[in-house]
Scaffold this motif. Structure first.
Motif, PDB file in Angstrom:
ATOM      1  N   ALA A  88       8.407   1.190 -15.249  1.00  0.00           N
ATOM      2  CA  ALA A  88       7.827   0.568 -14.400  1.00  0.00           C
ATOM      3  C   ALA A  88       8.436  -0.862 -14.329  1.00  0.00           C
ATOM      4  O   ALA A  88       8.364  -1.295 -13.155  1.00  0.00           O
ATOM      5  CB  ALA A  88       6.270   0.588 -14.765  1.00  0.00           C
ATOM      6  N   ARG A  89       8.600  -1.421 -15.499  1.00  0.00           N
ATOM      7  CA  ARG A  89       9.238  -2.457 -15.316  1.00  0.00           C
ATOM      8  C   ARG A  89      10.629  -2.532 -14.479  1.00  0.00           C
ATOM      9  O   ARG A  89      11.005  -3.516 -13.941  1.00  0.00           O
ATOM     10  CB  ARG A  89       9.502  -3.208 -16.692  1.00  0.00           C
ATOM     11  CG  ARG A  89       8.085  -3.555 -17.382  1.00  0.00           C
ATOM     12  CD  ARG A  89       8.304  -4.460 -18.905  1.00  0.00           C
ATOM     13  NE  ARG A  89       7.203  -4.442 -19.447  1.00  0.00           N
ATOM     14  CZ  ARG A  89       6.725  -4.059 -20.555  1.00  0.00           C
ATOM     15  NH1 ARG A  89       7.537  -2.715 -21.163  1.00  0.00           N
ATOM     16  NH2 ARG A  89       5.833  -4.164 -21.175  1.00  0.00           N
ATOM     17  N   ARG A  90      11.404  -1.576 -14.968  1.00  0.00           N
ATOM     18  CA  ARG A  90      12.712  -1.538 -14.041  1.00  0.00           C
ATOM     19  C   ARG A  90      12.414  -1.262 -12.768  1.00  0.00           C
ATOM     20  O   ARG A  90      13.245  -1.844 -12.023  1.00  0.00           O
ATOM     21  CB  ARG A  90      13.389  -0.395 -14.732  1.00  0.00           C
ATOM     22  CG  ARG A  90      14.762  -0.167 -14.462  1.00  0.00           C
ATOM     23  CD  ARG A  90      15.688   1.064 -15.090  1.00  0.00           C
ATOM     24  NE  ARG A  90      15.401   0.968 -16.401  1.00  0.00           N
ATOM     25  CZ  ARG A  90      15.025   1.857 -17.346  1.00  0.00           C
ATOM     26  NH1 ARG A  90      14.518   2.870 -16.795  1.00  0.00           N
ATOM     27  NH2 ARG A  90      14.814   1.710 -18.758  1.00  0.00           N
ATOM     28  N   ARG A  91      11.414  -0.683 -12.275  1.00  0.00           N
ATOM     29  CA  ARG A  91      11.302  -0.551 -10.925  1.00  0.00           C
ATOM     30  C   ARG A  91      10.854  -1.738 -10.224  1.00  0.00           C
ATOM     31  O   ARG A  91      11.432  -1.960  -9.245  1.00  0.00           O
ATOM     32  CB  ARG A  91      10.023   0.737 -10.376  1.00  0.00           C
ATOM     33  CG  ARG A  91      10.673   2.100 -10.920  1.00  0.00           C
ATOM     34  CD  ARG A  91       9.422   3.232 -10.136  1.00  0.00           C
ATOM     35  NE  ARG A  91       8.111   2.782 -10.838  1.00  0.00           N
ATOM     36  CZ  ARG A  91       7.995   3.724 -11.962  1.00  0.00           C
ATOM     37  NH1 ARG A  91       8.778   4.687 -12.397  1.00  0.00           N
ATOM     38  NH2 ARG A  91       6.559   3.553 -12.283  1.00  0.00           N
TER      39      ARG A  91
ATOM     40  N   ARG B 200       0.801  -1.295   0.156  1.00  0.00           N
ATOM     41  CA  ARG B 200       0.040   0.059   0.120  1.00  0.00           C
ATOM     42  C   ARG B 200       0.813   1.242  -0.118  1.00  0.00           C
ATOM     43  O   ARG B 200       0.164   2.326  -0.146  1.00  0.00           O
ATOM     44  CB  ARG B 200      -0.992  -0.066   1.339  1.00  0.00           C
ATOM     45  CG  ARG B 200      -2.002  -0.868   1.228  1.00  0.00           C
ATOM     46  CD  ARG B 200      -2.645  -1.388   2.345  1.00  0.00           C
ATOM     47  NE  ARG B 200      -3.802  -2.498   2.161  1.00  0.00           N
ATOM     48  CZ  ARG B 200      -4.213  -3.088   3.386  1.00  0.00           C
ATOM     49  NH1 ARG B 200      -3.911  -2.621   4.810  1.00  0.00           N
ATOM     50  NH2 ARG B 200      -5.266  -3.904   3.154  1.00  0.00           N
ATOM     51  N   MET B 201       2.148   1.172  -0.028  1.00  0.00           N
ATOM     52  CA  MET B 201       3.091   2.285   0.173  1.00  0.00           C
ATOM     53  C   MET B 201       3.687   2.561  -1.233  1.00  0.00           C
ATOM     54  O   MET B 201       4.359   1.543  -1.659  1.00  0.00           O
ATOM     55  CB  MET B 201       4.149   2.264   1.143  1.00  0.00           C
ATOM     56  CG  MET B 201       3.572   2.166   2.702  1.00  0.00           C
ATOM     57  SD  MET B 201       4.809   1.996   3.893  1.00  0.00           S
ATOM     58  CE  MET B 201       5.631   3.615   3.649  1.00  0.00           C
ATOM     59  N   ALA B 202       3.689   3.732  -1.667  1.00  0.00           N
ATOM     60  CA  ALA B 202       4.085   4.185  -3.227  1.00  0.00           C
ATOM     61  C   ALA B 202       5.597   4.520  -2.874  1.00  0.00           C
ATOM     62  O   ALA B 202       6.661   4.182  -3.857  1.00  0.00           O
ATOM     63  CB  ALA B 202       3.488   5.182  -3.778  1.00  0.00           C
ATOM     64  N   ARG B 203       5.959   4.853  -1.906  1.00  0.00           N
ATOM     65  CA  ARG B 203       7.454   5.543  -1.570  1.00  0.00           C
ATOM     66  C   ARG B 203       8.202   4.630  -0.583  1.00  0.00           C
ATOM     67  O   ARG B 203       7.468   4.178   0.420  1.00  0.00           O
ATOM     68  CB  ARG B 203       7.606   7.016  -0.913  1.00  0.00           C
ATOM     69  CG  ARG B 203       6.782   7.934  -1.862  1.00  0.00           C
ATOM     70  CD  ARG B 203       6.724   9.346  -1.275  1.00  0.00           C
ATOM     71  NE  ARG B 203       7.924   9.869  -1.028  1.00  0.00           N
ATOM     72  CZ  ARG B 203       8.377  10.609  -0.026  1.00  0.00           C
ATOM     73  NH1 ARG B 203       7.515  10.913   0.880  1.00  0.00           N
ATOM     74  NH2 ARG B 203       9.728  10.552   0.359  1.00  0.00           N
ATOM     75  N   ALA B 204       9.425   4.216  -0.692  1.00  0.00           N
ATOM     76  CA  ALA B 204      10.221   3.267   0.121  1.00  0.00           C
ATOM     77  C   ALA B 204      10.631   4.047   1.060  1.00  0.00           C
ATOM     78  O   ALA B 204      11.027   3.384   2.321  1.00  0.00           O
ATOM     79  CB  ALA B 204      11.154   2.747  -0.706  1.00  0.00           C
ATOM     80  N   ARG B 205      11.080   5.323   1.088  1.00  0.00           N
ATOM     81  CA  ARG B 205      11.989   6.050   2.071  1.00  0.00           C
ATOM     82  C   ARG B 205      11.152   6.037   3.508  1.00  0.00           C
ATOM     83  O   ARG B 205      11.781   5.733   4.475  1.00  0.00           O
ATOM     84  CB  ARG B 205      12.160   7.572   1.746  1.00  0.00           C
ATOM     85  CG  ARG B 205      12.957   8.243   2.675  1.00  0.00           C
ATOM     86  CD  ARG B 205      13.561   9.620   2.402  1.00  0.00           C
ATOM     87  NE  ARG B 205      14.517   9.430   0.942  1.00  0.00           N
ATOM     88  CZ  ARG B 205      15.111  10.587   0.432  1.00  0.00           C
ATOM     89  NH1 ARG B 205      14.632  11.741   0.821  1.00  0.00           N
ATOM     90  NH2 ARG B 205      15.904  10.215  -0.546  1.00  0.00           N
TER      91      ARG B 205
ATOM     92  N   SER C   1       4.411  -4.215  -9.314  1.00  0.00           N
ATOM     93  CA  SER C   1       3.747  -5.251 -10.302  1.00  0.00           C
ATOM     94  C   SER C   1       2.241  -4.877 -10.447  1.00  0.00           C
ATOM     95  O   SER C   1       1.709  -4.790 -11.741  1.00  0.00           O
ATOM     96  CB  SER C   1       3.561  -6.756  -9.719  1.00  0.00           C
ATOM     97  OG  SER C   1       2.906  -7.624 -10.696  1.00  0.00           O
ATOM     98  N   LEU C   2       1.451  -4.389  -9.330  1.00  0.00           N
ATOM     99  CA  LEU C   2      -0.030  -3.895  -9.712  1.00  0.00           C
ATOM    100  C   LEU C   2      -0.005  -2.626 -10.586  1.00  0.00           C
ATOM    101  O   LEU C   2      -0.665  -2.360 -11.468  1.00  0.00           O
ATOM    102  CB  LEU C   2      -0.765  -3.682  -8.362  1.00  0.00           C
ATOM    103  CG  LEU C   2      -0.926  -5.037  -7.359  1.00  0.00           C
ATOM    104  CD1 LEU C   2      -1.603  -4.606  -6.280  1.00  0.00           C
ATOM    105  CD2 LEU C   2      -2.098  -5.863  -8.419  1.00  0.00           C
ATOM    106  N   ALA C   3       1.055  -1.802 -10.153  1.00  0.00           N
ATOM    107  CA  ALA C   3       1.047  -0.394 -10.800  1.00  0.00           C
ATOM    108  C   ALA C   3       1.481  -0.678 -12.380  1.00  0.00           C
ATOM    109  O   ALA C   3       1.202  -0.006 -13.360  1.00  0.00           O
ATOM    110  CB  ALA C   3       2.288   0.450 -10.340  1.00  0.00           C
ATOM    111  N   LEU C   4       2.492  -1.795 -12.523  1.00  0.00           N
ATOM    112  CA  LEU C   4       2.761  -2.211 -13.970  1.00  0.00           C
ATOM    113  C   LEU C   4       1.349  -2.423 -14.796  1.00  0.00           C
ATOM    114  O   LEU C   4       0.993  -2.324 -15.689  1.00  0.00           O
ATOM    115  CB  LEU C   4       3.861  -3.081 -13.714  1.00  0.00           C
ATOM    116  CG  LEU C   4       4.084  -3.685 -15.245  1.00  0.00           C
ATOM    117  CD1 LEU C   4       4.940  -2.557 -16.133  1.00  0.00           C
ATOM    118  CD2 LEU C   4       5.266  -4.894 -15.342  1.00  0.00           C
TER     119      LEU C   4
END
Length: 528
Positions: free
Chosen positions: A413-416, A99-104, A161-164
């Motif tokens: 997106a694939r690279r992420r 559920r989190m878009a950012r990793a920091r 993966s869901l974002a992709l």
């Protein structure tokens, strides 16, 4: 009704998740399979904290993850048990990653949680057991990485993966809209091409026909009836030109008030070998009675092919406009080369009589757009009572700015996703290597620091004061409770177990010392 149903669904899912994550705590309160039996206040407190973490899992995923990490670290500090609450930490960390878009925020939160646990857990264990427990410190640091960071990375990979997938569906929708738009643009370009050809070819021919008939209309050698018939014919040609203008306006933009769609990539101008050259256009106009002169005819052979088609269009448009609006006026066509560019000029002097041609402005507007797309410029306007049309075209076609590839968003997106999966795998490998190294080192350290030499064990006497015995004991015990049968423990006594040798991986042999009332009440040798 839909919102209420969604809310009830969320509540039901939270209740099921709370029940599943709370099952190990309930099991620990009923049995001793997972750990020493928990007291019911401990079980209720654990279930309450799990409920808070589950409630925060959707609106505040980082907070839910940190609450579960605090619960797990608390169970390690108070009970020395890492097994009961690690599912809650792992699941909430995974959900936070999804559920989190950012990793920091997650990385900073887990790092802070690991640092606090590394400082607080050993201190609490020292307060409760009156000795430093490096095993608790080990669980505090590695547990956050294994049960917090690794599940979060797995969840974040799922998020990517869901974002992709969403990006793929959005891209499919965009491509479908783009396909429809391109089909519509192709249709409009086809209409514009038809309009352009009708304007350039038929308009030019009608202007020359009107010019020829106009010459008959003013020929004094013809009878009046013939001149009148010629005038009617010229008016009929003019009316045809007016209808042609209306048709061109409809084909271009539907209302006659715009330049219509510009040329697409497939409509680029190229010099058609079958198309009339500049010299042929001038000769044809002269044959129709136009007093026209061409300067620089030899320069046509030096004009690059992409620019040559535009030059011929400029000449045709200029001759057509002169025939319409300045019949009988001298016309000059000039081809010249300037540094890095080709210059074509069509100029007519002031007309001897006013023209009766019609104008819609479509020809010059479309021509100006085509010259601009070739990196050139088109100037037109009255000069000294006449009219001049000048086009400047570069020798090389203007480079078009490369558009951003439409697949770039999907590639990013694939690279992420690949980067997140690689990070999760590397963290797992690093954590496994760190755990193995730490366990190996800790095992050696525990074996070396928990040895009671046989000579010292032989000197100890039952009934000796505990303070005297403590002076001969090592800093650590080897284990808390042996897994094999041992002699009965004296009532009310507490026992400690020490190694007989510093060998960490051989058969474990122990010395047991039991104390009660501040004195040594029993000592025994326990072979494995």
């Amino acid at each position: 009704m839909g919102r209420k149903a969604a809310y009830l669904k969320d509540v039901l899912l939270c209740a099921v998740l709370w029940a599943v994550l709370g099952l190990p705590a309930l099991w620990a309160g009923l049995t001793r399979i997972l750990a020493d039996r928990y007291t019911w206040p401990e079980v209720i407190a654990g279930l309450a904290v799990i409920g808070v973490a589950v409630a925060l899992a959707r609106p505040r995923p980082p907070a839910a993850m940190l609450v579960a990490a605090a619960l797990w670290a608390g169970s390690v500090a108070v009970r020395g048990d890492p097994t009961v609450f690690f599912p809650a930490l792992a699941v909430t960390s995974y959900l936070a990653g999804v559920r989190m878009a950012r990793a920091r925020p997650a990385l900073l939160g887990l790092s802070a949680a690991a640092a606090v646990a590394a400082a607080v857990v050993p201190f609490v264990r020292w307060l409760l057991a009156a000795q430093w427990d490096l095993g608790a410190w080990f669980f505090a640091v590695t547990g956050i990485a294994l049960f917090g960071l690794v599940p979060w990375l797995a969840g974040h990979a799922r998020h990517q993966s869901l974002a992709l997938t969403r990006a793929g569906w959005e891209r499919a929708g965009h491509l479908e809209r783009e396909r429809r738009m391109l089909a519509e643009q192709a249709r409009l370009r086809e209409r514009a091409t038809i309009a352009r050809d009708m304007h350039d070819l038929l308009g030019h021919d009608l202007s020359l026909v009107a010019l020829r008939i106009g010459a008959l209309e003013v020929d004094a050698g013809l009878p009046e009836s013939r001149r009148r018939a010629a005038g009617e014919a010229r008016e009929a040609v003019t009316a045809a030109a007016e209808r042609l203008r209306d048709i061109v306006a409809v084909l271009r933009d539907g209302d006659g008030d715009g330049p219509g769609p510009g040329p697409g990539p497939e409509d680029e101008d190229t010099a058609d070998p079958s198309e009339e050259s500049v010299g042929a256009l001038v000769r044809r106009a002269a044959a129709a009675g136009m007093p026209v002169t061409l300067h620089g005819a030899q320069e046509e052979a030096r004009i690059p092919a992409p620019a040559l088609a535009i030059v011929r269009r400029v000449v045709r448009e200029g001759l057509t406009n002169a025939a319409k609006h300045a019949p009988g006026a001298p016309v000059t066509v000039r081809l010249a080369h300037a540094p890095g560019e080709t210059v074509v000029t069509v100029a007519n002097a002031a007309p001897h009589r006013p023209g009766r041609g019609v104008t819609g402005g479509h020809g010059l507007r479309a021509l100006a757009e085509r010259v601009r797309l070739r990196g050139g410029s088109l100037e037109s306007g009255p000069i000294e009572g006449g009219f001049t049309l000048t086009a400047r075209l570069p020798r090389t076609a203007a480079s078009r700015t490369a558009s951003r590839p439409v697949e770039l968003d999907l590639a990013l997106a694939r690279r992420r996703v690949r980067r997140t999966r690689l990070a999760a795998a590397l963290v797992c490998l690093a954590a496994a290597a760190g755990v193995a190294a730490f366990v190996l080192g800790f095992t050696v350290y525990e074996a070396v620091t928990s040895v009671l030499p046989p000579a010292e064990f032989a000197k100890l006497r039952v009934g000796q004061a505990e303070s005297e015995v403590a002076a001969a004991l090592p800093a650590r015990t080897r284990i808390d409770d042996p897994s094999w049968p041992e002699p009965p423990i004296p009532p009310g006594a507490r026992c400690r177990y020490y190694s007989t040798s510093p060998e960490p991986f051989g058969d474990l042999k122990l010395y047991r010392l039991c104390f009660a009332g501040g004195r040594l009440v029993a000592k025994a040798f326990l072979p494995s």
